[in-house]
Design a protein around this motif. Structure first.
Motif, PDB file in Angstrom:
ATOM      1  N   ILE A   1     -95.595   3.030 -80.066  1.00 35.78           N
ATOM      2  CA  ILE A   1     -96.180   3.520 -79.002  1.00 35.78           C
ATOM      3  C   ILE A   1     -98.153   2.184 -79.141  1.00 35.78           C
ATOM      4  N   LEU A   2     -98.203   2.133 -80.364  1.00 40.19           N
ATOM      5  CA  LEU A   2     -99.516   1.280 -80.059  1.00 40.19           C
ATOM      6  C   LEU A   2     -99.253   0.017 -80.083  1.00 40.19           C
ATOM      7  N   VAL A   3     -98.047  -0.744 -80.298  1.00 41.52           N
ATOM      8  CA  VAL A   3     -98.103  -1.594 -79.703  1.00 41.52           C
ATOM      9  C   VAL A   3     -97.898  -2.200 -78.401  1.00 41.52           C
ATOM     10  N   LEU A   4     -96.903  -0.989 -77.757  1.00 49.43           N
ATOM     11  CA  LEU A   4     -97.145  -0.810 -76.472  1.00 49.43           C
ATOM     12  C   LEU A   4     -98.463  -1.325 -75.248  1.00 49.43           C
ATOM     13  N   SER A   5     -99.169  -0.364 -75.688  1.00 53.03           N
ATOM     14  CA  SER A   5    -100.066   0.604 -75.689  1.00 53.03           C
ATOM     15  C   SER A   5    -101.692  -1.222 -75.615  1.00 53.03           C
ATOM     16  N   LEU A   6    -100.951  -1.387 -76.446  1.00 55.26           N
ATOM     17  CA  LEU A   6    -102.164  -3.024 -76.959  1.00 55.26           C
ATOM     18  C   LEU A   6    -101.816  -3.946 -76.065  1.00 55.26           C
ATOM     19  N   ILE A   7    -100.735  -3.888 -75.776  1.00 55.09           N
ATOM     20  CA  ILE A   7    -100.609  -5.216 -74.094  1.00 55.09           C
ATOM     21  C   ILE A   7    -100.240  -4.172 -73.008  1.00 55.09           C
ATOM     22  N   CYS A   8    -100.085  -3.377 -72.894  1.00 58.32           N
ATOM     23  CA  CYS A   8    -100.935  -2.165 -71.649  1.00 58.32           C
ATOM     24  C   CYS A   8    -102.018  -2.521 -71.284  1.00 58.32           C
TER      25      CYS A   8
ATOM     26  N   SER B   1    -106.936  -7.756 -65.920  1.00 60.59           N
ATOM     27  CA  SER B   1    -107.162  -8.829 -65.762  1.00 60.59           C
ATOM     28  C   SER B   1    -106.684  -9.780 -66.909  1.00 60.59           C
ATOM     29  N   LEU B   2    -106.453 -10.642 -66.335  1.00 61.41           N
ATOM     30  CA  LEU B   2    -105.803 -11.693 -67.054  1.00 61.41           C
ATOM     31  C   LEU B   2    -106.645 -11.966 -68.529  1.00 61.41           C
ATOM     32  N   TYR B   3    -108.110 -11.829 -68.904  1.00 61.23           N
ATOM     33  CA  TYR B   3    -108.658 -12.428 -69.082  1.00 61.23           C
ATOM     34  C   TYR B   3    -108.424 -11.879 -70.668  1.00 61.23           C
ATOM     35  N   ILE B   4    -107.966  -9.883 -70.725  1.00 61.32           N
ATOM     36  CA  ILE B   4    -108.160  -9.857 -72.111  1.00 61.32           C
ATOM     37  C   ILE B   4    -106.427  -9.891 -72.397  1.00 61.32           C
ATOM     38  N   ALA B   5    -105.857 -10.923 -72.058  1.00 59.77           N
ATOM     39  CA  ALA B   5    -104.195 -11.357 -72.504  1.00 59.77           C
ATOM     40  C   ALA B   5    -104.964 -11.715 -74.640  1.00 59.77           C
ATOM     41  N   PRO B   6    -105.458 -12.838 -73.991  1.00 64.79           N
ATOM     42  CA  PRO B   6    -105.569 -13.123 -75.945  1.00 64.79           C
ATOM     43  C   PRO B   6    -106.224 -11.970 -76.799  1.00 64.79           C
ATOM     44  N   VAL B   7    -106.626 -11.183 -76.426  1.00 67.25           N
ATOM     45  CA  VAL B   7    -107.274  -9.932 -77.041  1.00 67.25           C
ATOM     46  C   VAL B   7    -106.023  -8.935 -77.231  1.00 67.25           C
ATOM     47  N   SER B   8    -106.102  -8.862 -76.146  1.00 68.33           N
ATOM     48  CA  SER B   8    -103.969  -7.798 -76.503  1.00 68.33           C
ATOM     49  C   SER B   8    -103.233  -8.439 -77.203  1.00 68.33           C
ATOM     50  N   ILE B   9    -102.800  -9.295 -76.515  1.00 64.87           N
ATOM     51  CA  ILE B   9    -101.764 -10.100 -77.211  1.00 64.87           C
ATOM     52  C   ILE B   9    -102.174 -10.586 -78.601  1.00 64.87           C
ATOM     53  N   ALA B  10    -103.224 -10.649 -79.624  1.00 61.49           N
ATOM     54  CA  ALA B  10    -103.962 -10.918 -80.600  1.00 61.49           C
ATOM     55  C   ALA B  10    -103.498  -9.627 -81.146  1.00 61.49           C
ATOM     56  N   PHE B  11    -103.829  -8.650 -80.820  1.00 67.14           N
ATOM     57  CA  PHE B  11    -104.171  -7.123 -81.997  1.00 67.14           C
ATOM     58  C   PHE B  11    -102.798  -6.684 -81.607  1.00 67.14           C
ATOM     59  N   ALA B  12    -101.706  -6.989 -80.628  1.00 64.97           N
ATOM     60  CA  ALA B  12    -100.368  -6.622 -80.528  1.00 64.97           C
ATOM     61  C   ALA B  12     -99.459  -7.544 -81.704  1.00 64.97           C
ATOM     62  N   VAL B  13     -99.683  -8.747 -82.107  1.00 62.33           N
ATOM     63  CA  VAL B  13     -98.954  -9.382 -82.830  1.00 62.33           C
ATOM     64  C   VAL B  13     -99.643  -9.182 -84.166  1.00 62.33           C
ATOM     65  N   PHE B  14    -100.961  -8.646 -84.616  1.00 66.96           N
ATOM     66  CA  PHE B  14    -101.364  -7.542 -85.353  1.00 66.96           C
ATOM     67  C   PHE B  14    -100.799  -6.873 -85.665  1.00 66.96           C
ATOM     68  N   ILE B  15    -100.429  -6.050 -84.983  1.00 67.85           N
ATOM     69  CA  ILE B  15    -100.208  -4.957 -85.515  1.00 67.85           C
ATOM     70  C   ILE B  15     -98.805  -5.199 -85.337  1.00 67.85           C
ATOM     71  N   GLY B  16     -97.864  -5.973 -84.175  1.00 68.36           N
ATOM     72  CA  GLY B  16     -96.847  -5.956 -84.889  1.00 68.36           C
ATOM     73  C   GLY B  16     -96.036  -6.523 -86.956  1.00 68.36           C
ATOM     74  N   ALA B  17     -96.786  -7.258 -86.986  1.00 71.58           N
ATOM     75  CA  ALA B  17     -96.613  -8.367 -88.525  1.00 71.58           C
ATOM     76  C   ALA B  17     -96.761  -6.571 -89.223  1.00 71.58           C
ATOM     77  N   ILE B  18     -98.152  -5.621 -89.239  1.00 66.30           N
ATOM     78  CA  ILE B  18     -97.418  -4.634 -90.172  1.00 66.30           C
ATOM     79  C   ILE B  18     -97.011  -3.554 -89.814  1.00 66.30           C
ATOM     80  N   GLU B  19     -96.145  -3.583 -89.016  1.00 65.54           N
ATOM     81  CA  GLU B  19     -95.053  -2.705 -88.477  1.00 65.54           C
ATOM     82  C   GLU B  19     -94.146  -3.052 -88.649  1.00 65.54           C
ATOM     83  N   LEU B  20     -93.847  -4.704 -89.501  1.00 68.14           N
ATOM     84  CA  LEU B  20     -92.396  -5.563 -90.180  1.00 68.14           C
ATOM     85  C   LEU B  20     -92.351  -4.584 -91.912  1.00 68.14           C
ATOM     86  N   LEU B  21     -93.826  -4.467 -92.120  1.00 71.57           N
ATOM     87  CA  LEU B  21     -93.882  -3.441 -93.209  1.00 71.57           C
ATOM     88  C   LEU B  21     -94.225  -2.796 -93.262  1.00 71.57           C
TER      89      LEU B  21
END
Length: 376
Positions: free
Chosen positions: A317-324, A331-351
């Motif tokens: 839910i957290l990863v999907l919420s960040l993407i959303c 706004s597409l301007y928020i996309a870099p921040v959104s994806i960056a946080f999603a990738v970071f949480i995704g990396a934590i999800e691996l652990l």
């Protein structure tokens, strides 16, 4: 707990494995965005005047829920078989017959019975449609009041369950054959990748909690550890063969917890049951201690069930919420921040995927160990 002796000669390989998973997962947000942008765009074009606020909760819960079809990409789906036990017996048909409708507007007729699907639940259709074109009777909270047949369908989670079983069989039959052919030799191939993790389960989970009886329970501990870990990893992949939220399904975690509960109860020795029904306290405290101990037998597996379900579901839910966030701010301007946080949480999800498998397994070993512990 010092695990260095298990991984000291394999650490480089394990680092490579997790690095590859991380690199693979880095494309996940983009894939989610690519898949779901079309859906969000269609919704926005369908009701341009409404300008409804984007509902992150509804969107996230929809994507982690089980379904009767497996979404591939865009408008491509793998339609799965629907198996219903109805008033007239078993009924079978393909989920494609609903035309991917999930609002109760498309009727499927079989054996003189009519069915509709809403929120991935199948109901008996009403005689006439309501004001929204749905063949359902809804209450004030838009919950369907129609009767439901017993749904025994092969859903996305069931397919993932079968897939994970096949993966486990292929991996461990290969590893077992490797040990048979290379007796007394160093591990090779897949065997060399799996051995440090198997030794980790044996030396740092089974032996400390089960003592000299650890070998009896090793098959269960290895199975539950790798089953949870493999399915956690599959759940992080947004496209085939992943995309399902199997370990985030409370029915699955409940069955795993029941397995641990049964092993604990049926292997409990006389000292275990004496501690529950005749604890070492003054007799007048039995009225309090015995109910507490009995209650504790059931709270342990319940905690196992909820912990795994809640942690895996919360991560998705957290990863999907960040993407959303892109659609929330429109706004597409928020996309870099959104994806960056999603990738970071995704990396934590691996652990977290590994940690949750470890926690479930070590607590299972601990509960079983408490039941078979000899009196000192």
């Amino acid at each position: 707990m010092d695990c260095s002796h298990v991984f000291e000669f394999k650490v480089k390989r394990l680092i490579v494995v997790f690095t590859l998973f991380l690199a693979f997962f880095s494309v996940t947000p983009a894939a989610f965005a690519q898949v779901d942008t079309a859906q969000v765009t269609e919704d926005s074009h369908a009701q341009p005047e409404a300008k409804e606020k984007f509902d992150i909760g509804k969107f996230a819960l929809h994507h982690i829920a089980d379904s009767h079809s497996w979404h591939v990409i865009g408008h491509t789906y793998i339609d799965l078989p629907v198996i219903l036990y109805t008033k007239a017996g078993f009924v079978n048909f393909s989920s494609a017959d609903f035309n991917h409708d999930d609002d109760g507007k498309v009727i499927v007729e079989r054996n003189g019975q009519r069915f509709v699907k809403m929120h991935e639940k199948i109901y008996y259709a009403s005689e006439a449609a309501n004001e929204h074109g749905q063949f359902l009777n809804l209450d004030e909270k838009h919950h369907a009041l129609n009767e439901r047949p017993l749904d025994l369908s092969i859903t996305k989670n069931v397919c993932t369950l079968f897939l994970s079983i096949i993966i486990l069989l292929v991996v461990f039959i290969n590893v077992a054959n490797g040990y048979k052919k290379r007796v007394g030799k160093s591990p090779k191939g897949l065997q060399s990748w799996m051995e440090p993790i198997i030794l980790f389960v044996r030396d740092d989970i089974a032996k400390p909690n089960l003592g000299h009886k650890y070998e009896r329970f090793m098959p269960y501990l290895l199975t539950v550890f790798f089953f949870i870990w493999f399915n956690n990893m599959l759940g992080l992949i947004p496209f085939l063969p992943g995309g399902a939220n199997l370990t985030g399904n409370i029915a699955v975690t409940m069955i795993l917890a029941i397995a641990t509960f049964c092993l604990t109860v049926f292997n409990g020795n006389k000292y275990y049951w004496k501690h529950i029904f005749m604890p070492d306290v003054p007799w007048w405290m039995y009225i309090v201690m015995v109910p507490v101990e009995l209650f504790g037998i059931f709270t342990k597996p319940i905690a196992l069930m909820i912990r795994l379900f809640a942690n895996i579901t919360a991560g998705h839910i957290l990863v999907l919420s960040l993407i959303c966030l892109v659609f929330v701010f429109n706004s597409l301007y928020i996309a870099p921040v959104s994806i960056a946080f999603a990738v970071f949480i995704g990396a934590i999800e691996l652990l977290v995927a590994f940690i949750q498998a470890f926690i479930f397994t070590i607590l299972s070993a601990l509960f079983i160990g408490m039941a078979i512990e000899e009196h000192h």
